[in-house]
Design a protein around this motif. Structure first.
Motif, mmCIF file in Angstrom:
data_model
loop_
_atom_site.group_PDB
_atom_site.id
_atom_site.type_symbol
_atom_site.label_atom_id
_atom_site.label_comp_id
_atom_site.label_asym_id
_atom_site.label_seq_id
_atom_site.Cartn_x
_atom_site.Cartn_y
_atom_site.Cartn_z
ATOM 1 N N THR A 191 0.842 -1.188 0.000
ATOM 2 C CA THR A 191 0.000 0.000 0.000
ATOM 3 C C THR A 191 0.884 1.248 0.000
ATOM 4 O O THR A 191 1.911 1.305 0.664
ATOM 5 C CB THR A 191 -0.924 0.025 1.227
ATOM 6 O OG1 THR A 191 -0.130 -0.078 2.423
ATOM 7 C CG2 THR A 191 -1.910 -1.124 1.181
ATOM 8 N N SER A 192 0.478 2.244 -0.777
ATOM 9 C CA SER A 192 1.228 3.493 -0.872
ATOM 10 C C SER A 192 0.282 4.620 -1.251
ATOM 11 O O SER A 192 -0.558 4.458 -2.146
ATOM 12 C CB SER A 192 2.337 3.383 -1.931
ATOM 13 O OG SER A 192 2.904 4.653 -2.203
ATOM 14 N N ALA A 195 0.626 5.512 -4.969
ATOM 15 C CA ALA A 195 0.371 4.530 -6.021
ATOM 16 C C ALA A 195 -0.680 5.048 -7.002
ATOM 17 O O ALA A 195 -1.552 5.839 -6.639
ATOM 18 C CB ALA A 195 -0.088 3.212 -5.408
ATOM 19 N N LYS A 196 -0.600 4.601 -8.240
ATOM 20 C CA LYS A 196 -1.551 5.019 -9.278
ATOM 21 C C LYS A 196 -2.754 4.086 -9.352
ATOM 22 O O LYS A 196 -3.833 4.490 -9.780
ATOM 23 C CB LYS A 196 -0.846 5.049 -10.644
ATOM 24 C CG LYS A 196 0.373 5.949 -10.701
ATOM 25 C CD LYS A 196 0.026 7.400 -10.414
ATOM 26 C CE LYS A 196 1.252 8.302 -10.550
ATOM 27 N NZ LYS A 196 0.951 9.700 -10.175
ATOM 28 N N LEU A 224 8.867 -1.452 -1.583
ATOM 29 C CA LEU A 224 7.980 -0.968 -2.647
ATOM 30 C C LEU A 224 8.492 -1.410 -4.015
ATOM 31 O O LEU A 224 7.706 -1.805 -4.880
ATOM 32 C CB LEU A 224 7.881 0.557 -2.596
ATOM 33 C CG LEU A 224 6.964 1.170 -1.536
ATOM 34 C CD1 LEU A 224 7.087 2.684 -1.555
ATOM 35 C CD2 LEU A 224 5.506 0.753 -1.749
ATOM 36 N N HIS A 229 2.755 -5.238 -7.092
ATOM 37 C CA HIS A 229 1.801 -4.152 -7.300
ATOM 38 C C HIS A 229 1.876 -3.171 -6.127
ATOM 39 O O HIS A 229 2.084 -3.572 -4.983
ATOM 40 C CB HIS A 229 0.366 -4.680 -7.400
ATOM 41 C CG HIS A 229 0.158 -5.715 -8.466
ATOM 42 N ND1 HIS A 229 0.159 -5.406 -9.814
ATOM 43 C CD2 HIS A 229 -0.057 -7.049 -8.378
ATOM 44 C CE1 HIS A 229 -0.052 -6.506 -10.507
ATOM 45 N NE2 HIS A 229 -0.182 -7.523 -9.662
ATOM 46 N N GLN A 230 1.679 -1.887 -6.443
ATOM 47 C CA GLN A 230 1.482 -0.868 -5.428
ATOM 48 C C GLN A 230 0.054 -0.359 -5.573
ATOM 49 O O GLN A 230 -0.391 -0.068 -6.688
ATOM 50 C CB GLN A 230 2.470 0.278 -5.589
ATOM 51 C CG GLN A 230 3.927 -0.119 -5.405
ATOM 52 C CD GLN A 230 4.874 1.055 -5.604
ATOM 53 O OE1 GLN A 230 4.497 2.211 -5.400
ATOM 54 N NE2 GLN A 230 6.113 0.755 -5.985
#
Length: 264
Positions: A191-192, A195-196, A224, A229-230
Motif C-alpha cells: 500500500t502506498s 500509487a496510481k 515498494l 503491485h502498489q
C-alpha cells in the motif's frame, strides 16, 4: 492452588521480571495473557497454560472462579497472590485479577510465500499491530511476517488489541522481508499513498501477500520496489491517509468480498 505472599520469593521475582520487560519475554519465549477473555480463548484454542496466576480479589469474580475451577479439574497449575503482589504483574487498569503464563507458539518458516499473508514493515504502534492481527484473523488470513522494527507481537499491549487473534495465526517475527518478497510464489501488494492503481481495481481472488509499512514513512522504498503491485485506497475529505490498521482492514475485507462474490 499454591500461594505466594512474599515479594522475595524467587518464582514471584521471575514473574515480575517477565511482566515488566519485553526483552525478558523474548528471551524466555513466554508471555502473560491478561484478563478472562484472553485466558478463556487460550484454553479453548491452545489448551492448558504453563501457569495461571490469580489475585485474592480475582477469586471473588465469578468468571475467574469458573476458569480456575476448569484448570484445577484438569490438574492445571494455579498460583494465588495477594492483590499487592498481583498488581505489578498486570498492565490492565481495574482488571479482574487473572493471568496465564504461556509459551509463545513457534512455527517453522515456509520455503516461500504461497498462501494469503501479511507483511508488517516497521509498524511500531502496538495497538496498530494488534488491530491488524485481529482483522487478518477475521478475514481468514493465517500467516504474519514482521520485520525487526515492528512492535513485539506477544507484548501485553498487542495481545490486548488483538483479542485472541494470536492463537489462530502463524506469527513470524524478526523476519527480513525483502528476501521473502523476492522469493514469493504469489502476488505481493504494497500500500502506498502515491500509487496510481486503486485497491478496487485489483483482482484479489487469488492468494496475496499484503505489505503494510511504518505509521509515518509507509512501506520502505526497497520493499515498494520489490512489490509486484502498489495500490492506494481512495478516500474523500481533507485527510492525507488512513491509519495503517484501518488500511489493512479495508484491504483484507475487499479480498473477502471478492472471494465471496466468486463463490456466489
Amino acid at each position: 492452588m499454591k500461594t505466594i505472599t512474599s515479594r522475595d520469593n524467587a518464582q514471584y521475582k521471575e514473574l515480575k521480571h517477565l511482566a515488566t520487560s519485553a526483552h525478558a519475554l523474548r528471551k524466555a519465549g513466554r508471555t502473560l495473557l491478561d484478563g478472562v477473555h484472553l485466558c478463556e480463548t487460550w484454553l479453548q484454542l491452545r489448551g492448558q497454560p504453563e501457569q495461571c496466576i490469580v489475585s485474592d480479589s480475582g477469586l471473588r469474580h465469578p468468571e475467574v472462579v469458573a476458569l480456575v475451577a476448569k484448570l484445577e479439574a484438569a490438574h492445571g497449575r494455579v498460583l494465588q497472590l495477594p492483590d499487592a503482589l498481583y498488581e505489578p504483574l498486570s498492565q490492565v487498569e481495574h482488571g479482574v485479577g487473572i493471568l496465564f503464563l504461556v509459551e509463545m507458539p513457534r512455527q517453522a518458516m515456509p520455503a516461500a510465500l504461497a498462501a494469503n499473508a501479511v507483511l508488517l514493515d516497521n509498524v511500531q504502534d502496538p495497538g496498530n499491530v494488534g488491530s491488524i492481527l485481529r482483522s487478518a484473523a477475521a478475514a481468514g488470513i493465517r500467516e504474519i511476517y514482521c520485520s525487526p522494527g515492528t512492535a513485539f507481537c506477544w507484548s501485553p499491549k498487542v495481545l490486548r488489541a488483538a483479542m485472541g487473534a494470536h492463537f489462530v495465526l502463524d506469527i513470524h517475527e524478526n523476519v527480513p522481508l525483502a528476501p521473502l518478497m523476492a522469493a514469493a510464489r504469489i502476488a505481493t501488494l504494497a500500500t502506498s499513498g502515491y500509487a496510481k492503481r486503486q485497491l478496487y481495481d485489483m483482482d484479489l481472488r487469488q492468494p496475496v501477500a499484503w505489505v503494510f509499512g511504518h505509521e509515518g514513512q509507509g512501506v520502505s522504498d526497497e520493499l515498494l520496489s520489490l512489490a509486484r503491485h502498489q495500490v492506494v485506497i481512495p478516500h474523500l475529505g481533507q485527510v492525507e491517509s488512513l491509519n495503517v490498521a484501518a488500511c489493512a482492514a479495508v484491504c483484507f475485507f475487499e479480498q473477502v468480498r471478492q472471494g465471496q462474490a466468486r463463490a456466489g
